[in-house]
Enzyme design. Structure first.
Site, PDB file in Angstrom:
ATOM      1  N   SER A 230       0.957  -1.302   0.046  1.00 37.35           N
ATOM      2  CA  SER A 230      -0.009   0.029   0.198  1.00 37.35           C
ATOM      3  C   SER A 230       0.794   1.368   0.156  1.00 37.35           C
ATOM      4  O   SER A 230       1.932   1.307   0.475  1.00 37.35           O
ATOM      5  CB  SER A 230      -0.927   0.127   1.136  1.00 37.35           C
ATOM      6  OG  SER A 230      -0.180   0.306   2.124  1.00 37.35           O
ATOM      7  N   ASP A 231       0.253   2.361  -0.618  1.00 38.10           N
ATOM      8  CA  ASP A 231       0.927   3.484  -0.021  1.00 38.10           C
ATOM      9  C   ASP A 231       0.684   3.823   1.362  1.00 38.10           C
ATOM     10  O   ASP A 231       0.015   3.156   1.742  1.00 38.10           O
ATOM     11  CB  ASP A 231       0.290   4.615  -1.299  1.00 38.10           C
ATOM     12  CG  ASP A 231       1.271   5.905  -1.372  1.00 38.10           C
ATOM     13  OD1 ASP A 231       2.180   6.255  -0.553  1.00 38.10           O
ATOM     14  OD2 ASP A 231       1.189   6.530  -2.451  1.00 38.10           O
ATOM     15  N   TRP A 232       1.470   4.885   1.681  1.00 34.85           N
ATOM     16  CA  TRP A 232       1.382   4.841   3.254  1.00 34.85           C
ATOM     17  C   TRP A 232       0.392   5.305   3.676  1.00 34.85           C
ATOM     18  O   TRP A 232      -0.094   6.514   3.579  1.00 34.85           O
ATOM     19  CB  TRP A 232       2.647   6.011   3.572  1.00 34.85           C
ATOM     20  CG  TRP A 232       4.185   5.126   3.706  1.00 34.85           C
ATOM     21  CD1 TRP A 232       5.062   5.138   4.887  1.00 34.85           C
ATOM     22  CD2 TRP A 232       4.502   3.909   2.932  1.00 34.85           C
ATOM     23  NE1 TRP A 232       6.012   4.396   4.710  1.00 34.85           N
ATOM     24  CE2 TRP A 232       5.898   3.683   3.475  1.00 34.85           C
ATOM     25  CE3 TRP A 232       4.427   3.448   1.789  1.00 34.85           C
ATOM     26  CZ2 TRP A 232       6.569   2.810   2.919  1.00 34.85           C
ATOM     27  CZ3 TRP A 232       4.993   2.453   1.230  1.00 34.85           C
ATOM     28  CH2 TRP A 232       6.122   2.211   1.845  1.00 34.85           C
TER      29      TRP A 232
END
Length: 740
Positions: A230-232
């Site tokens: 995932s992106d953060w």
């Protein structure tokens, strides 16, 4: 799909407890403070830690240790040279290894759908073919350098405005033809280790929870064997994301845990939530509303997506443990592939002269000469005085804001670069002309600049306001000089989109200088296209993008002809914002968070061609100091592929670069198609008087379109025009071929 695994990975997976498996699919805090993302080790089974670090423009170490600041990705794309991209990838991998990192969170190559995108400097192009070639070159370079690459951001993450909340409404055909093409290429051709799922929603579903993207297309159709991260803080629903195909949740910790020293507002949330009558949700809502934090970003206060919530879903039977087993296998498989399980990654080098030299070379190769009335290259022998003007001409532009920022201890400003190049024989006067730009606009607070000082500055103003610069002094210097070099720039950043006008009074400064100067050269350092109301009044314009740490050295080389400006535009420069395809509010920035991609496949030059709108500078445009002649162009056809053969000669008395571009268009298509699309290209370095004959393959995909009804690529029989040119609008030869 079932991912293939080695006996070693299968043995490790079979011995892991449920708790240990859970710990492998979400991040934690790096005890060394270097990694951007960190998966802790499993000491019982001897599984090492797994570290990820930011890197589209160079390695960004969390401890601030210096790295090489390479030119922006759009500058690399402007060189139109996959082999150069491979070199940069290898160099960045070496710098990642020097920091003991296993995964480089790069490259980013979302298609530049709207030129306002604040992160366009981190991306490559508006064209899916150019995007794909540079992306494959970079990924192969990173992974040949012994580091796993993470391609981002999957998918349709084409603007920064409301990126955590917006919903990209895009039909299947443009999704496949434009926005997925480069991702498909790095999976099938470069065997990329990892993909990063974006923040935004795609057709109503968050990218992290989008089964069609993460499983149906990526893992089943394309056969992706790596892992999806995932992106953060992008994961909003852990169990839903797990079922959809997300493999690793990052960062797996809250913002206060990750950066406690800078996020005092979240400490206040913690304090308030200690009271039994005041829940954490209530505290978050109160504090975020007081300081102006966007509601969607409050998710960073909690990060349990792949921890308690995933464990509970497995224990109560909502998710079968085999789903978790596949995620573990994918992560361990890539750890094994890149030597992490054995701890035998080779040593690397960071911030070394060889990488600085590569940074300079990329900046030169990516510089685009947009306009030239025989003013460039400058000849010091004919100059007595140069006026260097611009609010930031005395500092290097190493990049934009956000996670791609690189700490470097060695930079060369335009002022120093030009001064060193001309020596004492030419007088050099520097005047900023207008007030320097703020590094970022902190009036709209976000999670990325959430500190006590930025909150205070947002409400009460900064105590350190920049002093006013003197435009009159700049005009006087320009009037007295033989040539005025005006360096202007924008201030793009992750999390913000940007206007297409230069910020501050820089346009006014250029016009004022051009009114009095004998010759005016404008140097643009921008994240992408900008409007140029002064274009007809200046003699030359260079687009240098964000040149990296060797900014001044590369600029001086191009200005004085030591290097040819070999860049070609990877994006179209329109005259004004409404010339671009997404020119209605529903298309950009969207209405009620719905962003409608109703322009379909007509993005960038495809739109300009269909609308018969003249761009300011077309896609593929770029001048050289050398002159080139094309001849003996021949097109041959073999079933559904073609080969273009062309001879190019440098007919000038100096060396230079030429980029041969091949465009393809269906003559009378059964479905709507662009007038022409980039199908092949090659960058040639030709010495004075040298000629080369090259063959450029045009593969079957170039002839195809994506049929959404059949869910497959289709090549129709009929006539196709093959055009060879120096840009999308500068065709030197065309002919028609017919597919049976």
């Amino acid at each position: 799909m079932t991912v293939s695994t080695s006996d070693r990975v299968e043995n490790l997976r079979s011995r892991l407890t449920l708790e240990e498996k859970i710990s492998l699919v979400h991040g934690d805090v790096d005890p060394d403070g270097v990694a951007t993302g960190y998966v802790p080790p499993n000491d019982r089974l001897g599984i090492p830690s797994f570290s990820m670090i930011d890197g589209p423009l160079g390695v960004r170490a969390g401890d601030g240790s210096p790295s090489t600041a390479f030119p922006a990705s759009i500058s690399l794309a402007a060189a139109w040279d996959p082999s150069l991209a491979h070199e940069v990838g290898e160099a960045m991998a070496s710098e990642a290894r020097a920091r003991d990192q296993d995964v480089l969170l790069a490259p980013g190559f979302n298609l530049i759908r709207v030129p306002q995108c604040g992160r366009s400097f981190e991306y490559y192009s508006e064209d899916p073919h150019l995007n794909s070639r540079i992306a494959v070159g970079t990924v192969e370079g990173i992974q040949d350098g012994g580091v796993a690459a993470c391609a981002k951001h999957f998918a349709a993450n084409n603007q920064e405005h409301a990126r955590m909340e917006d919903n990209a409404i895009v039909d299947e055909r443009p999704l496949h033809e434009l926005y997925l093409r480069a991702f498909e290429a790095v999976v099938k051709e470069a065997d990329v280790a990892s993909l990063m799922a974006a923040y935004n929603r795609v057709n109503g579903t968050h990218a992290t929870e989008n089964r069609e993207l993460l499983t149906d297309i990526l893992k089943e159709d394309w056969g992706f064997e790596g892992f999806v991260v995932s992106d953060w803080w992008a994961t909003t629903d852990g169990p839903a994301a797990a079922r959809a195909g997300l493999d690793l949740d990052m960062p797996g910790v809250t913002l206060p845990e990750l950066a406690p020293e800078t996020n005092l507002a979240y400490r206040l949330i913690d304090t308030l939530s200690q009271f039994a009558w005041f829940s954490a949700d209530d505290a978050t809502e109160l504090i975020s509303s007081l300081i102006g934090l966007r509601p969607s970003e409050c998710r960073v206060y909690r990060s349990e997506a792949f921890d308690e919530s995933l464990r509970e879903a497995i224990e109560d039977g909502r998710i079968d443990e085999s789903v978790l087993d596949e995620k573990v296998a994918r992560i361990l498989g890539q750890m094994e592939r890149f030597g992490v399980l054995d701890g035998d990654m080779p040593d690397g080098e960071a911030n070394v002269p060889a990488h600085h030299e590569l940074s300079r070379r990329v900046a030169e190769r990516g510089t685009v000469l947009l306009h030239n009335d025989d003013t460039l290259p400058l000849d010091p022998a004919t100059l007595d005085e140069i006026a260097l003007i611009g609010p930031h001409a005395d500092e290097a532009k190493t990049g934009g804001g956000g996670s791609s920022e690189v700490a470097t201890d060695s930079t060369v400003s335009p002022l120093d670069g030009i001064r060193y190049r001309v020596g004492e024989d030419v007088s050099l006067t520097f005047e900023p002309g207008v007030t320097p730009l703020a590094e970022m606009d902190d009036r709209d607070l976000t999670v990325w600049n959430l500190s006590l000082s930025t909150i205070a500055d947002s409400y009460f103003g900064s105590e350190e306001e920049p002093s006013d610069a003197d435009m009159d002094a700049a005009v006087e210097a320009a009037e007295d000089a033989d040539v005025a070099v005006v360096v202007v720039q924008d201030a793009a950043s992750e999390d913000y989109d940007r206007p297409l006008t230069l910020p501050g009074r820089q346009d006014e400064l250029v016009s004022a200088v051009a009114d009095v100067a004998e010759e005016t050269v404008v140097v643009l350092k921008t994240a992408g296209p900008v409007e140029m109301p002064w274009l007809d009044d200046v003699e030359a314009v260079l687009e240098a993008w964000y040149p990296g740490q060797e900014d001044g050295r590369s600029l001086a080389s191009v200005l004085f002809g030591d290097a040819d400006p070999s860049g070609r535009l990877p994006v179209t420069f329109g005259s004004r914002a409404r010339d671009y395809p997404a020119n209605a509010r529903r298309q950009y920035p969207g209405i009620d968070r719905d962003v409608t991609y109703e322009e379909g496949i007509f993005v960038g030059y495809r739109h300009f061609d269909r609308a018969e709108t003249d761009p300011l500078f077309p896609f593929g445009h770029g001048l050289s100091y050398a002159d080139f002649a094309y001849r003996d162009v021949a097109v041959s056809l073999d079933e559904s592929t073609a080969t273009v053969e062309v001879t190019v000669e440098n007919v000038s008395d100096r060396d230079g670069y030429e980029v041969i571009q091949v465009y393809l268009g269906a003559v009378d298509p059964d479905v709507e198609r662009p007038p022409r699309e980039l199908a092949a290209f090659e960058s040639l370095e030709l010495a004075a008087g040298e000629q080369q004959t090259v063959s450029l393959p045009v593969d079957e995909r170039a002839f195809a379109y994506y049929d959404a009804d059949q869910s497959e690529w289709v090549v129709d029989a009929g006539e196709y025009e093959v055009a060879v040119g120096r840009s999308s609008r500068a065709v030197v030869h065309s002919e028609t071929v017919e597919l049976e």
